[in-house]
Design a protein around this motif. Structure first.
Motif, short mmCIF file in Angstrom:
data_model
loop_
_atom_site.label_atom_id
_atom_site.label_comp_id
_atom_site.label_asym_id
_atom_site.label_seq_id
_atom_site.Cartn_x
_atom_site.Cartn_y
_atom_site.Cartn_z
N ASP A 92 0.83 -1.21 0.00
CA ASP A 92 0.00 0.00 0.00
C ASP A 92 0.87 1.26 0.00
N VAL A 93 1.74 1.38 -1.00
CA VAL A 93 2.67 2.51 -1.06
C VAL A 93 2.05 3.67 -1.83
N THR A 94 2.46 4.87 -1.46
CA THR A 94 2.08 6.06 -2.21
C THR A 94 3.35 6.75 -2.69
N ILE A 95 3.49 6.86 -4.00
CA ILE A 95 4.67 7.46 -4.60
C ILE A 95 4.30 8.81 -5.18
N GLY A 96 4.98 9.85 -4.74
CA GLY A 96 4.78 11.17 -5.31
C GLY A 96 5.63 11.32 -6.56
N LEU A 97 5.03 11.75 -7.64
CA LEU A 97 5.74 11.93 -8.92
C LEU A 97 5.62 13.38 -9.37
N LEU A 98 6.75 14.07 -9.43
CA LEU A 98 6.78 15.47 -9.84
C LEU A 98 7.52 15.57 -11.17
N LYS B 145 2.33 13.30 3.37
CA LYS B 145 3.09 12.16 3.89
C LYS B 145 3.15 10.99 2.90
N VAL B 146 3.44 11.32 1.63
CA VAL B 146 3.68 10.24 0.67
C VAL B 146 4.88 9.43 1.15
N ASP B 147 5.01 8.22 0.65
CA ASP B 147 6.08 7.34 1.12
C ASP B 147 7.43 7.65 0.50
N ILE B 148 7.44 8.15 -0.73
CA ILE B 148 8.67 8.47 -1.44
C ILE B 148 8.33 9.43 -2.56
N ILE B 149 9.30 10.24 -2.98
CA ILE B 149 9.07 11.21 -4.06
C ILE B 149 10.05 10.96 -5.19
N LEU B 150 9.51 10.88 -6.40
CA LEU B 150 10.31 10.91 -7.63
C LEU B 150 10.18 12.32 -8.18
#
Length: 368
Positions: A39-45, A99-104
């Motif tokens: 159940d990960v949330t990845i932020g993509l910018l 509080k996303v888990d990681i950001i790209l």
């Protein structure tokens, strides 16, 4: 920094590990310290919309790969800054607040984003620099071999100029944005091929990679050098190549000099077929985007062996040394390689490329 052999070795190692089942392992070795399930949330910018690749390829490919890797339980929170560094900073802050888990992050301005990278780090959110090397305490970097991109552009431009190329031949360089560290590497790679073989008659660093800025710059160069004295044009990407072509046509040039590009955009592929643009650089967006998704998911899930296998290369930024990285290889795109690159990889279909305007030109090179 270029370490091509190591990058290739990394890809080989990744495949070897996958073949041995290591990349699919779970708690018994692939993860030293599992921190998250599926159940990960990845932020993509992503940085801008002038280049169609980001919305058309990068985002949907990353989203699809994340879903595949997480049994459709993972999600991607996406934002595009439309070439506005301040907007991107706000978008990143929102992801930190969420509080996303990681950001790209593919930075609009690699230096300006450093403060937000530190904020994410302080909040316990890892950051992976995607496509452009962001400054600040990033955890990893994935991109293409950018200096090699420039070398391929410069070498192919020289080939287009022919065996009689001379140091008196005048070339205009329309480089990328000064806020994008990739642009500097593209330029360095191109100059390593062009210096001493042609004359760089004029050179520009193009704000925001905008085609209209490239058009203005090219018009300025034509005014200085004379339209009949330009042997070739180094345009750092396809969008700007389009602006260069508009400027040349507006100046009354009917026989266009060889013009480079990058990104294999559909318009550029068609211009290559039609003889207006000589080449582009094909970069496998699926390879880059899927690897980025794998890096993000494995990082969040604490699968250290997977993550290390994906990041065997090392790069330096102005603010950090020995950043774990993966560099993806590239190839020149000219008329003769269209079938074996963008068509073979499913980027475009023949029907998409060979619209009525290009039917005859397509048929002439066997695309039908």
């Amino acid at each position: 920094m270029r370490r091509i052999a190591i990058a290739v070795a990394a890809s080989t190692m990744t495949l070897s590990l996958a073949g041995c089942g290591v990349l699919d392992a779970t708690g018994d070795g692939a993860s030293a310290s599992p921190t998250k399930g599926d159940d990960v949330t990845i932020g993509l910018l992503l940085p801008e919309k002038a280049n169609s690749r980001y919305d058309k390829f990068d985002y949907p490919i990353i989203k699809s790969k994340v879903e595949e890797l997480t049994d459709k339980k993972g999600k991607v929170e996406y934002a595009n800054a439309d070439a506005d560094a301040a907007r991107q900073a706000g978008q990143m802050q929102s992801m930190i607040d969420d509080k996303v888990d990681i950001i790209l992050v593919d930075a609009v301005d690699s230096h300006a984003i450093a403060g937000q990278v530190k904020k994410a780090k302080d909040a316990g959110i890892p950051v992976i620099a995607y496509d452009r090397l962001a400054e600040g305490p990033i955890d990893a970097y994935i991109s293409f071999d950018n200096e090699l991109v420039g070398e391929v552009q410069g070498r192919t431009l020289l080939e287009a100029l022919g065996s009689n190329v001379d140091t008196s031949d005048k070339v205009v360089m329309v480089n990328g944005s000064p806020t994008d560290p990739n642009a500097k590497q593209f330029k360095q790679g191109a100059l390593s091929e062009l210096n001493g073989k042609v004359t760089i008659a004029d050179t520009f660093d193009t704000p925001d990679w905008k085609p209209e800025n490239a058009q203005t710059e090219m018009a300025e160069a034509i005014g200085k050098i004379g339209k009949s004295n330009i042997a070739g044009v180094y345009a750092a990407n396809d969008g700007m190549a389009g602006g260069v072509i508009k400027a040349l046509k507006a100046a009354g040039v009917t026989s266009l000099p060889p013009i480079t590009g990058q990104d294999a955009e559909l318009d550029a592929v068609q211009r290559i077929i039609g003889g207006e643009q000589y080449m582009s650089v094909y970069k496998s967006y699926p390879d880059e985007a899927e690897a980025a998704a794998q890096m993000a998911v494995t990082k969040v899930q604490g699968k250290d062996i997977q993550f290390d296998a994906l990041t065997q290369d090392k790069v330096d930024s102005p603010t950090a040394k020995d950043i774990p990285a993966k560099l993806v290889q590239v190839s020149p795109l000219v008329k003769s390689s269209i079938k074996d690159t963008v068509i073979a990889d499913g980027i475009y279909t023949i029907d998409e490329i060979c619209t009525p305007r290009y039917k005859a030109a397509c048929a002439a090179i066997g695309l039908k």
